[in-house]
Design a protein around this motif. Sequence first.
Motif, PDB file in Angstrom:
ATOM      1  N   ARG A  47       0.840  -1.195   0.000  1.00 58.61           N
ATOM      2  CA  ARG A  47       0.000   0.000   0.000  1.00 58.61           C
ATOM      3  C   ARG A  47       0.878   1.249   0.000  1.00 58.61           C
ATOM      4  N   GLU A  48       0.393   2.278  -0.643  1.00 55.57           N
ATOM      5  CA  GLU A  48       1.147   3.523  -0.691  1.00 55.57           C
ATOM      6  C   GLU A  48       1.058   4.218   0.667  1.00 55.57           C
ATOM      7  N   ILE A  49       2.195   4.347   1.330  1.00 55.45           N
ATOM      8  CA  ILE A  49       2.247   4.987   2.640  1.00 55.45           C
ATOM      9  C   ILE A  49       3.005   6.301   2.494  1.00 55.45           C
ATOM     10  N   PRO A  50       2.335   7.439   2.673  1.00 59.10           N
ATOM     11  CA  PRO A  50       3.021   8.725   2.504  1.00 59.10           C
ATOM     12  C   PRO A  50       4.035   8.971   3.618  1.00 59.10           C
ATOM     13  N   GLU A  51       5.035   9.749   3.317  1.00 58.20           N
ATOM     14  CA  GLU A  51       6.007  10.150   4.321  1.00 58.20           C
ATOM     15  C   GLU A  51       5.304  11.041   5.348  1.00 58.20           C
ATOM     16  N   PRO A  52       5.489  10.788   6.640  1.00 64.60           N
ATOM     17  CA  PRO A  52       4.793  11.588   7.663  1.00 64.60           C
ATOM     18  C   PRO A  52       5.140  13.071   7.558  1.00 64.60           C
ATOM     19  N   THR A  53       4.134  13.904   7.673  1.00 64.03           N
ATOM     20  CA  THR A  53       4.344  15.347   7.618  1.00 64.03           C
ATOM     21  C   THR A  53       4.764  15.868   8.991  1.00 64.03           C
ATOM     22  N   PRO A  54       5.617  16.879   9.038  1.00 62.09           N
ATOM     23  CA  PRO A  54       6.025  17.461  10.325  1.00 62.09           C
ATOM     24  C   PRO A  54       4.824  18.057  11.057  1.00 62.09           C
ATOM     25  N   LEU A  55       4.889  18.067  12.379  1.00 62.42           N
ATOM     26  CA  LEU A  55       3.820  18.619  13.197  1.00 62.42           C
ATOM     27  C   LEU A  55       4.221  19.984  13.736  1.00 62.42           C
ATOM     28  N   SER A  56       3.264  20.900  13.767  1.00 61.41           N
ATOM     29  CA  SER A  56       3.516  22.219  14.341  1.00 61.41           C
ATOM     30  C   SER A  56       3.113  22.273  15.803  1.00 61.41           C
ATOM     31  N   SER A  57       2.325  21.298  16.257  1.00 65.87           N
ATOM     32  CA  SER A  57       1.915  21.215  17.657  1.00 65.87           C
ATOM     33  C   SER A  57       1.694  19.745  18.009  1.00 65.87           C
ATOM     34  N   HIS A  58       1.509  19.493  19.309  1.00 65.03           N
ATOM     35  CA  HIS A  58       1.374  18.117  19.767  1.00 65.03           C
ATOM     36  C   HIS A  58       0.066  17.913  20.522  1.00 65.03           C
ATOM     37  N   GLY A  59      -0.429  16.660  20.458  1.00 65.11           N
ATOM     38  CA  GLY A  59      -1.641  16.285  21.174  1.00 65.11           C
ATOM     39  C   GLY A  59      -2.901  16.646  20.411  1.00 65.11           C
ATOM     40  N   PRO A  60      -4.053  16.125  20.878  1.00 70.35           N
ATOM     41  CA  PRO A  60      -4.146  15.101  21.925  1.00 70.35           C
ATOM     42  C   PRO A  60      -3.678  13.743  21.411  1.00 70.35           C
ATOM     43  N   ALA A  61      -3.234  12.902  22.335  1.00 73.83           N
ATOM     44  CA  ALA A  61      -2.587  11.657  21.969  1.00 73.83           C
ATOM     45  C   ALA A  61      -3.576  10.596  21.516  1.00 73.83           C
ATOM     46  N   THR A  62      -3.114   9.778  20.590  1.00 69.52           N
ATOM     47  CA  THR A  62      -3.798   8.535  20.254  1.00 69.52           C
ATOM     48  C   THR A  62      -3.235   7.450  21.159  1.00 69.52           C
ATOM     49  N   VAL A  63      -4.107   6.763  21.888  1.00 69.54           N
ATOM     50  CA  VAL A  63      -3.673   5.723  22.827  1.00 69.54           C
ATOM     51  C   VAL A  63      -3.783   4.365  22.144  1.00 69.54           C
ATOM     52  N   GLY A 163     -15.517   1.678  39.267  1.00 69.74           N
ATOM     53  CA  GLY A 163     -14.940   2.075  37.984  1.00 69.74           C
ATOM     54  C   GLY A 163     -13.529   1.568  37.799  1.00 69.74           C
ATOM     55  N   ARG A 164     -13.267   0.366  38.285  1.00 71.46           N
ATOM     56  CA  ARG A 164     -11.903  -0.161  38.265  1.00 71.46           C
ATOM     57  C   ARG A 164     -11.343  -0.308  36.857  1.00 71.46           C
ATOM     58  N   GLU A 165     -12.203  -0.542  35.874  1.00 73.54           N
ATOM     59  CA  GLU A 165     -11.708  -0.715  34.502  1.00 73.54           C
ATOM     60  C   GLU A 165     -11.234   0.584  33.878  1.00 73.54           C
ATOM     61  N   GLN A 166     -11.588   1.714  34.474  1.00 68.91           N
ATOM     62  CA  GLN A 166     -11.229   3.021  33.917  1.00 68.91           C
ATOM     63  C   GLN A 166     -10.052   3.660  34.639  1.00 68.91           C
ATOM     64  N   THR A 167      -9.400   2.932  35.525  1.00 71.41           N
ATOM     65  CA  THR A 167      -8.342   3.514  36.353  1.00 71.41           C
ATOM     66  C   THR A 167      -7.184   4.051  35.521  1.00 71.41           C
ATOM     67  N   LEU A 168      -6.696   3.273  34.576  1.00 68.04           N
ATOM     68  CA  LEU A 168      -5.567   3.736  33.766  1.00 68.04           C
ATOM     69  C   LEU A 168      -5.951   4.952  32.945  1.00 68.04           C
ATOM     70  N   GLY A 169      -7.152   4.951  32.392  1.00 73.39           N
ATOM     71  CA  GLY A 169      -7.600   6.096  31.596  1.00 73.39           C
ATOM     72  C   GLY A 169      -7.608   7.382  32.410  1.00 73.39           C
ATOM     73  N   ARG A 170      -8.108   7.304  33.636  1.00 71.57           N
ATOM     74  CA  ARG A 170      -8.110   8.497  34.500  1.00 71.57           C
ATOM     75  C   ARG A 170      -6.686   8.913  34.849  1.00 71.57           C
ATOM     76  N   THR A 171      -5.808   7.950  34.959  1.00 70.39           N
ATOM     77  CA  THR A 171      -4.430   8.226  35.372  1.00 70.39           C
ATOM     78  C   THR A 171      -3.647   8.981  34.305  1.00 70.39           C
ATOM     79  N   ILE A 172      -3.769   8.558  33.061  1.00 73.75           N
ATOM     80  CA  ILE A 172      -2.955   9.181  32.004  1.00 73.75           C
ATOM     81  C   ILE A 172      -3.634  10.380  31.353  1.00 73.75           C
ATOM     82  N   ALA A 173      -4.910  10.625  31.661  1.00 76.01           N
ATOM     83  CA  ALA A 173      -5.655  11.710  31.019  1.00 76.01           C
ATOM     84  C   ALA A 173      -4.962  13.068  31.117  1.00 76.01           C
ATOM     85  N   PRO A 174      -4.360  13.443  32.271  1.00 78.11           N
ATOM     86  CA  PRO A 174      -3.736  14.772  32.359  1.00 78.11           C
ATOM     87  C   PRO A 174      -2.566  14.979  31.403  1.00 78.11           C
TER      88      PRO A 174
END
Length: 312
Positions: A47-63, A163-174
């Motif tokens: 598949r044709e995969i383009p060269e990644p373009t530079p970023l001018s800013s960061h976030g929000p993250a893809t987890v 809400g034990r299944e959401q613990t990691l999500g709450r932890t890394i959200a900030p």
Amino acid sequence: MSAPLFDAESLRMGPPPDPARPEAGTGTGSTGGSPVDPLDPTVRPRREIPEPTPLSSHGPATVLAMCNQKGGVGKTTSTINLGAALAEYGRRVLLVDFDPQGALSVGLGVQPHELDITIYNLIMERRVTIDDVIRPTGVEGLDLLPSNIDLSAAEVQLVTEVGREQTLGRTIAPALDRYDYVLVDCQPSLGLLTVNALACADGVLIPLECEFFSLRGVALLMDTIEKVQDRLNPELAITGILATMYDPRTLHTREVMARVVEAFGELVFDTVINRTVRFPETTVAGEPITRWATRSQGAQAYRALAREVIAR
């Protein structure tokens, strides 16, 4: 509940293909016009995969949760090297060691038994903030949330939490606004820690060793992913399946790869990680292969994987 992601019957191992059969056919391979070897499914149209373009800013993250309940499939190695390759393309990356064995931390030169504060303290102690735990690595733009054996206690302690299944999500959200990618290295099981990773993830990246027992375990993993989609995280998707420890010299390896491509189609990354002695060397050195052996085949493969991940 959503429809099954694949037909498990398609993963059953059949008799090896006969290269003499005319119906095996030929086509255009990744080498640009060479015949496709019916016994080597990695030789397929790229598949044709383009060269990644530079970023001018960061976030929000893809987890992305790096997940497979079978151990020894290259999950931690892929987390480290994909993260380093993404950082080479100007992405800010946070690696989360969510395995009590602490292999991800060791692979980046951190000794888990010497740590006073880890992700365990972050998820179990309110006074600890994520900035107290994040550590820079030797790769610019690549940070680490380390782990050690203390994390094994969290799985028991979280059972009674609301809400034990959401613990990691709450932890890394900030920290999500600071990074472009968060890669969570899950433990080799389908327990509460892994469910936490899936519950907060945007996608699942599945490293799959080209070996029969690893292939059989995919059905269990897919069942868990579907349950998480149905009950906790409807936005969860499979980012891709990465074939690891590929050895083109063996028929068994090629046949397993063929079954994976047949079952999952476009979900299988074009990039394939071959077996090489370089990966154990990088673990001892505590560095990603993109720094330890920058021109090696393994380093180039993970750079190609990073391009595919960015494109998806």
